[in-house]
Design a protein around this motif. Structure first.
Motif, PDB file in Angstrom:
ATOM      1  N   ARG A 237       0.828  -1.202   0.000  1.00  0.00           N
ATOM      2  CA  ARG A 237       0.000   0.000   0.000  1.00  0.00           C
ATOM      3  C   ARG A 237       0.866   1.257   0.000  1.00  0.00           C
ATOM      4  NH1 ARG A 237      -4.145   2.313  -2.093  1.00  0.00           N
ATOM      5  NH2 ARG A 237      -5.134   3.888  -0.769  1.00  0.00           N
ATOM      6  N   ALA A 238       1.966   1.215   0.710  1.00  0.00           N
ATOM      7  CA  ALA A 238       2.882   2.358   0.751  1.00  0.00           C
ATOM      8  C   ALA A 238       3.483   2.612  -0.628  1.00  0.00           C
ATOM      9  CB  ALA A 238       3.984   2.106   1.776  1.00  0.00           C
ATOM     10  N   LEU A 239       3.824   1.538  -1.347  1.00  0.00           N
ATOM     11  CA  LEU A 239       4.364   1.691  -2.694  1.00  0.00           C
ATOM     12  C   LEU A 239       3.345   2.321  -3.639  1.00  0.00           C
ATOM     13  CD1 LEU A 239       6.288  -1.685  -3.253  1.00  0.00           C
ATOM     14  CD2 LEU A 239       7.292   0.587  -2.936  1.00  0.00           C
ATOM     15  N   VAL A 240       2.113   1.856  -3.579  1.00  0.00           N
ATOM     16  CA  VAL A 240       1.069   2.375  -4.453  1.00  0.00           C
ATOM     17  C   VAL A 240       0.840   3.852  -4.190  1.00  0.00           C
ATOM     18  CG1 VAL A 240      -1.380   2.234  -5.025  1.00  0.00           C
ATOM     19  CG2 VAL A 240      -0.032   0.134  -4.730  1.00  0.00           C
ATOM     20  N   PHE A 246       1.404   9.298  -6.033  1.00  0.00           N
ATOM     21  CA  PHE A 246       2.325  10.420  -5.836  1.00  0.00           C
ATOM     22  C   PHE A 246       2.050  11.181  -4.538  1.00  0.00           C
ATOM     23  CE2 PHE A 246       1.624   9.758 -10.411  1.00  0.00           C
ATOM     24  CZ  PHE A 246       2.893   9.343 -10.785  1.00  0.00           C
ATOM     25  N   ARG A 247       1.782  10.445  -3.472  1.00  0.00           N
ATOM     26  CA  ARG A 247       1.607  11.064  -2.152  1.00  0.00           C
ATOM     27  C   ARG A 247       2.970  11.275  -1.494  1.00  0.00           C
ATOM     28  NH1 ARG A 247      -3.648   9.768  -0.430  1.00  0.00           N
ATOM     29  NH2 ARG A 247      -4.971   9.706  -2.300  1.00  0.00           N
ATOM     30  N   THR A 248       3.019  12.270  -0.603  1.00  0.00           N
ATOM     31  CA  THR A 248       4.243  12.505   0.157  1.00  0.00           C
ATOM     32  C   THR A 248       4.324  11.501   1.303  1.00  0.00           C
ATOM     33  OG1 THR A 248       3.179  14.056   1.684  1.00  0.00           O
ATOM     34  CG2 THR A 248       4.102  14.956  -0.380  1.00  0.00           C
ATOM     35  N   GLN A 249       5.522  11.401   1.892  1.00  0.00           N
ATOM     36  CA  GLN A 249       5.680  10.468   3.008  1.00  0.00           C
ATOM     37  C   GLN A 249       4.793  10.883   4.190  1.00  0.00           C
ATOM     38  OE1 GLN A 249       9.743   9.759   4.146  1.00  0.00           O
ATOM     39  NE2 GLN A 249      10.376   9.114   2.072  1.00  0.00           N
ATOM     40  N   ARG A 250       4.603  12.162   4.363  1.00  0.00           N
ATOM     41  CA  ARG A 250       3.747  12.637   5.445  1.00  0.00           C
ATOM     42  C   ARG A 250       2.304  12.189   5.207  1.00  0.00           C
ATOM     43  NH1 ARG A 250       4.548  16.782   9.002  1.00  0.00           N
ATOM     44  NH2 ARG A 250       6.337  17.493   7.777  1.00  0.00           N
ATOM     45  N   GLN A 251       1.826  12.310   3.945  1.00  0.00           N
ATOM     46  CA  GLN A 251       0.455  11.908   3.633  1.00  0.00           C
ATOM     47  C   GLN A 251       0.277  10.389   3.767  1.00  0.00           C
ATOM     48  OE1 GLN A 251       0.408  13.612  -0.321  1.00  0.00           O
ATOM     49  NE2 GLN A 251      -0.832  15.391   0.341  1.00  0.00           N
ATOM     50  N   ILE A 252       1.310   9.642   3.371  1.00  0.00           N
ATOM     51  CA  ILE A 252       1.243   8.184   3.485  1.00  0.00           C
ATOM     52  C   ILE A 252       1.193   7.772   4.951  1.00  0.00           C
ATOM     53  CG2 ILE A 252       2.473   6.029   3.006  1.00  0.00           C
ATOM     54  CD1 ILE A 252       3.670   7.405   0.546  1.00  0.00           C
ATOM     55  N   ALA A 253       2.007   8.429   5.759  1.00  0.00           N
ATOM     56  CA  ALA A 253       2.033   8.099   7.184  1.00  0.00           C
ATOM     57  C   ALA A 253       0.671   8.350   7.809  1.00  0.00           C
ATOM     58  CB  ALA A 253       3.103   8.933   7.887  1.00  0.00           C
ATOM     59  N   ALA A 254       0.030   9.466   7.457  1.00  0.00           N
ATOM     60  CA  ALA A 254      -1.287   9.777   8.014  1.00  0.00           C
ATOM     61  C   ALA A 254      -2.325   8.742   7.573  1.00  0.00           C
ATOM     62  CB  ALA A 254      -1.699  11.172   7.580  1.00  0.00           C
ATOM     63  N   GLN A 255      -2.229   8.265   6.347  1.00  0.00           N
ATOM     64  CA  GLN A 255      -3.218   7.303   5.827  1.00  0.00           C
ATOM     65  C   GLN A 255      -3.003   5.913   6.415  1.00  0.00           C
ATOM     66  OE1 GLN A 255      -4.030   7.807   1.750  1.00  0.00           O
ATOM     67  NE2 GLN A 255      -5.223   5.918   1.528  1.00  0.00           N
ATOM     68  N   MET A 261       8.878   8.354   9.694  1.00  0.00           N
ATOM     69  CA  MET A 261      10.111   7.579   9.705  1.00  0.00           C
ATOM     70  C   MET A 261       9.851   6.130   9.310  1.00  0.00           C
ATOM     71  SD  MET A 261      13.361   7.594  10.123  1.00  0.00           S
ATOM     72  CE  MET A 261      13.652   9.152  10.967  1.00  0.00           C
ATOM     73  N   GLN A 262       8.729   5.572   9.791  1.00  0.00           N
ATOM     74  CA  GLN A 262       8.383   4.197   9.440  1.00  0.00           C
ATOM     75  C   GLN A 262       8.081   4.074   7.941  1.00  0.00           C
ATOM     76  OE1 GLN A 262       5.333   3.863  12.670  1.00  0.00           O
ATOM     77  NE2 GLN A 262       6.226   1.809  12.939  1.00  0.00           N
ATOM     78  N   VAL A 263       7.404   5.108   7.387  1.00  0.00           N
ATOM     79  CA  VAL A 263       7.125   5.083   5.952  1.00  0.00           C
ATOM     80  C   VAL A 263       8.431   5.078   5.163  1.00  0.00           C
ATOM     81  CG1 VAL A 263       6.165   6.406   4.033  1.00  0.00           C
ATOM     82  CG2 VAL A 263       4.894   6.212   6.180  1.00  0.00           C
ATOM     83  N   SER A 264       9.410   5.893   5.591  1.00  0.00           N
ATOM     84  CA  SER A 264      10.695   5.951   4.904  1.00  0.00           C
ATOM     85  C   SER A 264      11.376   4.587   4.933  1.00  0.00           C
ATOM     86  CB  SER A 264      11.574   7.008   5.554  1.00  0.00           C
ATOM     87  OG  SER A 264      12.857   7.034   4.950  1.00  0.00           O
ATOM     88  N   ARG A 265      11.319   3.918   6.106  1.00  0.00           N
ATOM     89  CA  ARG A 265      11.948   2.602   6.234  1.00  0.00           C
ATOM     90  C   ARG A 265      11.224   1.550   5.380  1.00  0.00           C
ATOM     91  NH1 ARG A 265      12.635   2.667  12.832  1.00  0.00           N
ATOM     92  NH2 ARG A 265      14.402   4.163  12.902  1.00  0.00           N
ATOM     93  N   ILE A 266       9.881   1.636   5.372  1.00  0.00           N
ATOM     94  CA  ILE A 266       9.095   0.678   4.560  1.00  0.00           C
ATOM     95  C   ILE A 266       9.451   0.815   3.083  1.00  0.00           C
ATOM     96  CG2 ILE A 266       6.779   0.134   3.729  1.00  0.00           C
ATOM     97  CD1 ILE A 266       5.737   0.827   6.532  1.00  0.00           C
ATOM     98  N   LEU A 267       9.488   2.045   2.603  1.00  0.00           N
ATOM     99  CA  LEU A 267       9.783   2.270   1.194  1.00  0.00           C
ATOM    100  C   LEU A 267      11.197   1.821   0.844  1.00  0.00           C
ATOM    101  CD1 LEU A 267       8.148   5.784   0.655  1.00  0.00           C
ATOM    102  CD2 LEU A 267       7.271   3.554  -0.100  1.00  0.00           C
ATOM    103  N   SER A 268      12.154   2.154   1.694  1.00  0.00           N
ATOM    104  CA  SER A 268      13.542   1.804   1.439  1.00  0.00           C
ATOM    105  C   SER A 268      13.713   0.287   1.426  1.00  0.00           C
ATOM    106  CB  SER A 268      14.444   2.430   2.498  1.00  0.00           C
ATOM    107  OG  SER A 268      15.795   2.054   2.289  1.00  0.00           O
ATOM    108  N   ARG A 269      13.125  -0.389   2.430  1.00  0.00           N
ATOM    109  CA  ARG A 269      13.261  -1.845   2.520  1.00  0.00           C
ATOM    110  C   ARG A 269      12.590  -2.553   1.333  1.00  0.00           C
ATOM    111  NH1 ARG A 269      10.634  -2.418   6.848  1.00  0.00           N
ATOM    112  NH2 ARG A 269       8.653  -3.097   5.892  1.00  0.00           N
ATOM    113  N   THR A 270      11.393  -2.092   1.003  1.00  0.00           N
ATOM    114  CA  THR A 270      10.647  -2.746  -0.071  1.00  0.00           C
ATOM    115  C   THR A 270      11.305  -2.526  -1.424  1.00  0.00           C
ATOM    116  OG1 THR A 270       8.621  -2.367   1.196  1.00  0.00           O
ATOM    117  CG2 THR A 270       8.378  -2.969  -1.116  1.00  0.00           C
TER     118      THR A 270
END
Length: 281
Positions: A237-240, A246-255, A261-270
């Motif tokens: 879901r974070a990738l999509v 084209f959401r920002t990391q802040r918008q993804i974290a809120a959703q 920080m967790q969103v950044s780690r999820i994206l980097s790891r995936t």
């Protein structure tokens, strides 16, 4: 075939005895009259007889105009007239060697189909750019003469159904033979150029278009698409959200209800995992 006989097209066909006879008005008689007498003489001569080659070559030379005339009937099909003459003359040699005068049939009745058969065999076996079934080739060879005869009869070009009826075959076979005509000759991508011939057609490469850079993106997408379904739901879901919406990391974290920080780690790891799998495959 005797090596002493040159079957190459003559530069001046009118120099043959047959043509000379015609030029002097040999009216009311066949130019090949009495050719059977020579063939009978040839048959009676033993292979070791020195006169045999002379008689045989005499018969062949007298009949060269016949072979050349048949060759001209096949012009306009992509083969040079010199090649057509060569194969027609080869058929003439076969006709002379195979003719049996004891059957009582005239030589021309045997020679003409033999010569035409040799030329048609050349077209059937050696002039197709793409492999086509033999049956289709044989029907294709009959299309020209049949179409010409029906056009003369009807006063218009015939339909495929009418050609099929004339040949006694199925309409589908006629259609296949017509389509197969496209396989008879292929256009080279790079035509032979000649500075002295400005009429050379433009290279196909010049009109085929340029390489499409986005094809690489499509290939990457097709390679990664099955891999995207493998990660856990939250990672996918974070990738999509990031790369398709084209959401920002802040918008993804809120959703997703997580920290940025967790969103950044999820994206980097995936992304690292997908890259490794894609490059490995």
């Amino acid at each position: 075939m005797s090596s002493a006989l040159d079957l190459r097209p003559a530069r001046t066909p009118t120099s043959t005895p047959v043509a000379t006879t015609r030029a002097h008005g040999h009216r009311g008689r066949d130019s090949y009259d009495n050719i059977e007498l020579l063939l009978a003489e040839l048959a009676d001569l033993a292979p070791s007889d020195r006169r045999r080659n002379h008689v045989r070559n005499t018969v062949i030379r007298r009949c060269l105009p016949l072979a050349d005339n048949i060759a001209r009937r096949f012009t306009g099909r992509g083969e040079s007239i010199d090649d057509l003459r060569q194969f027609a003359r080869l058929g003439l040699v076969h006709a002379v060697d195979r003719f049996d005068h004891t059957h009582g049939a005239p030589f021309l009745a045997f020679a003409i189909p033999t010569i035409m058969g040799e030329v048609r065999r050349h077209f059937r076996d050696h002039t197709w750019a793409v492999r086509v079934p033999r049956r289709v080739k044989e029907i294709h060879q009959q299309l020209g003469p049949t179409t010409e005869a029906l056009t003369h009869r009807f006063g218009r070009p015939p339909k495929a159904r009418e050609i099929a009826e004339e040949l006694g075959i199925d309409t589908t076979e006629v259609t296949q033979a017509m389509i197969a005509h496209n396989a008879y000759r292929t256009a080279p991508i790079e035509p032979i150029t000649d500075d002295e011939n400005p009429g050379v057609p433009e290279s196909l490469l010049a009109v085929l278009g340029a390489d499409e850079a986005e094809y690489g993106v499509v290939e990457d997408y097709l390679a990664v698409r099955p891999l995207i379904a493998a990660p856990p739901e939250q990672d996918r879901r974070a990738l999509v959200l990031r790369f398709f919406e084209f959401r920002t990391q802040r918008q993804i974290a809120a959703q997703l209800g997580v920290s940025q920080m967790q969103v950044s780690r999820i994206l980097s790891r995936t992304l690292d995992s997908l890259r490794e799998q894609a490059l490995h495959d």
